[in-house]
Design a protein around this motif. Sequence first.
Motif, PDB file in Angstrom:
ATOM      1  N   SER A  74       0.825  -1.202   0.000  1.00  0.00           N
ATOM      2  CA  SER A  74       0.000   0.000   0.000  1.00  0.00           C
ATOM      3  C   SER A  74       0.864   1.259   0.000  1.00  0.00           C
ATOM      4  O   SER A  74       0.615   2.213  -0.732  1.00  0.00           O
ATOM      5  N   GLU A  75       1.913   1.248   0.830  1.00  0.00           N
ATOM      6  CA  GLU A  75       2.806   2.408   0.905  1.00  0.00           C
ATOM      7  C   GLU A  75       3.562   2.585  -0.419  1.00  0.00           C
ATOM      8  O   GLU A  75       3.746   3.706  -0.905  1.00  0.00           O
ATOM      9  N   LEU A  76       4.006   1.486  -1.002  1.00  0.00           N
ATOM     10  CA  LEU A  76       4.702   1.555  -2.300  1.00  0.00           C
ATOM     11  C   LEU A  76       3.777   2.098  -3.375  1.00  0.00           C
ATOM     12  O   LEU A  76       4.187   2.912  -4.224  1.00  0.00           O
ATOM     13  N   ALA A  77       2.533   1.657  -3.350  1.00  0.00           N
ATOM     14  CA  ALA A  77       1.565   2.145  -4.341  1.00  0.00           C
ATOM     15  C   ALA A  77       1.354   3.640  -4.211  1.00  0.00           C
ATOM     16  O   ALA A  77       1.276   4.370  -5.202  1.00  0.00           O
ATOM     17  N   GLY A  78       1.314   4.113  -2.962  1.00  0.00           N
ATOM     18  CA  GLY A  78       1.149   5.548  -2.738  1.00  0.00           C
ATOM     19  C   GLY A  78       2.343   6.352  -3.222  1.00  0.00           C
ATOM     20  O   GLY A  78       2.210   7.432  -3.794  1.00  0.00           O
ATOM     21  N   LEU A  79       3.548   5.820  -3.004  1.00  0.00           N
ATOM     22  CA  LEU A  79       4.775   6.519  -3.402  1.00  0.00           C
ATOM     23  C   LEU A  79       4.983   6.502  -4.912  1.00  0.00           C
ATOM     24  O   LEU A  79       5.455   7.484  -5.488  1.00  0.00           O
ATOM     25  N   LEU A  80       4.674   5.388  -5.551  1.00  0.00           N
ATOM     26  CA  LEU A  80       5.017   5.195  -6.960  1.00  0.00           C
ATOM     27  C   LEU A  80       3.823   5.348  -7.887  1.00  0.00           C
ATOM     28  O   LEU A  80       3.926   5.046  -9.063  1.00  0.00           O
ATOM     29  N   ARG A  81       2.715   5.811  -7.361  1.00  0.00           N
ATOM     30  CA  ARG A  81       1.487   5.923  -8.136  1.00  0.00           C
ATOM     31  C   ARG A  81       1.722   6.799  -9.360  1.00  0.00           C
ATOM     32  O   ARG A  81       2.314   7.865  -9.268  1.00  0.00           O
TER      33      ARG A  81
END
Length: 402
Positions: free
Chosen positions: A395-402
């Motif tokens: 979830s955090e990666l998705a937020g950062l790399l969206r």
Amino acid sequence: MHTEEEYLAAVKEIAELKGELSRARRNYEAVTDYMSRISHDIRTPMNSIIGLAKLGEEESSGRAVKEYFGKIRESAEYQLEILGDVLDMARIESGQFTLYPEAYSLETLAETLTSMTAPLAEQKGITFSAEFHDIFADTLVLDKLRLRQILMNLLSNAVKFTPEKGKVMLTVSQMAAGNGRVRTVFTVKDNGIGMSEEFTKNMFKPFTQERTAATAEIQGSGLGLSIVKNLVDLMGGDIRVKSQIGVGTEFIVEIDCEPASGGKANDKNADMSYVFSGKRALVVDDHSINRILEVKLLKRVGFETDSAANGYECLKKFIASEIGYYDVILMDVKMPVMDGLEAAGKIRALERTDSAKVKMIAMSANSYPEDMEKSKEAGMDIHIAKPVIPSVLYSELAGLLR
């Protein structure tokens, strides 16, 4: 006018106060550093145990082996829970506990609590429900981490002490508290085994547990309710309990706080599809098993990965890479040779066009607010606590790399 003797006495008193303040500050720093090291040294190997047990559960084919891995994971998670309780209690008693208020949505709180409590209730065959009544200020300014800790402690206890086919309910309501503040009332109610009147008089004392035939096999540190009471007090709130043996227990927590301006807090969408094909990650951790686990988690969702054993190796690999080669760096904080915070600072200071753009995630067994602030100051984008929960990481990666 003051005499010379009075002036000298005042100067001496001020000097003594400064000395006491300096000693208190040194003591605070020493205790904080000691607790941080203890937490890290215990959590790091536990992270490996939990991660490997989780992989064993998922990848083993035999039912018995799956159960063995599951028991190992549950035991390790329980040990981490006890460690967290002991460290929190030590910080509270030493006066080193600080709250960090921020805007937080009650709707998001309900989703989080439900996603964590519902599986626990389902495993025991218990019905869990959450209801909201008269909510006129959804987003409030409070310490969301500690509020979740309070309610999850009460909810997990309710599930723990409620037998099969029982019910656990979370109810949230609001009323005006004066001076523009909002009083939010959180009620956790169950129809479980209940508590004796004698025990309820002492239940908030550390290490207090009621031992009966019904609770003989239920594990606990005896610190949970004491921590809850202290956290509620620190937040300026109130906690009450109604309980009867064989009927059930009801905890009522009331907290007054400011409503947040600007609407709901920005929380990640938990239902995102996690696909990171074509993204490159550099995993930095001095613990070889942790590196293997983190690399495996990233490869599952499409990442290409490299790894390094300390901050110095990470820095060398980043400098040697082409501009924009790495999309994200997952950096352990405490490492030999060069720690993660120093490495992050050096990467951010490089004269490269991607040094400010590459995303960096601090990965640490220490997850207190001051640890997160240090990570932010060093140049990290976010701070994730170990043991790493895959859904949280994705979830955090998705937020950062969206």
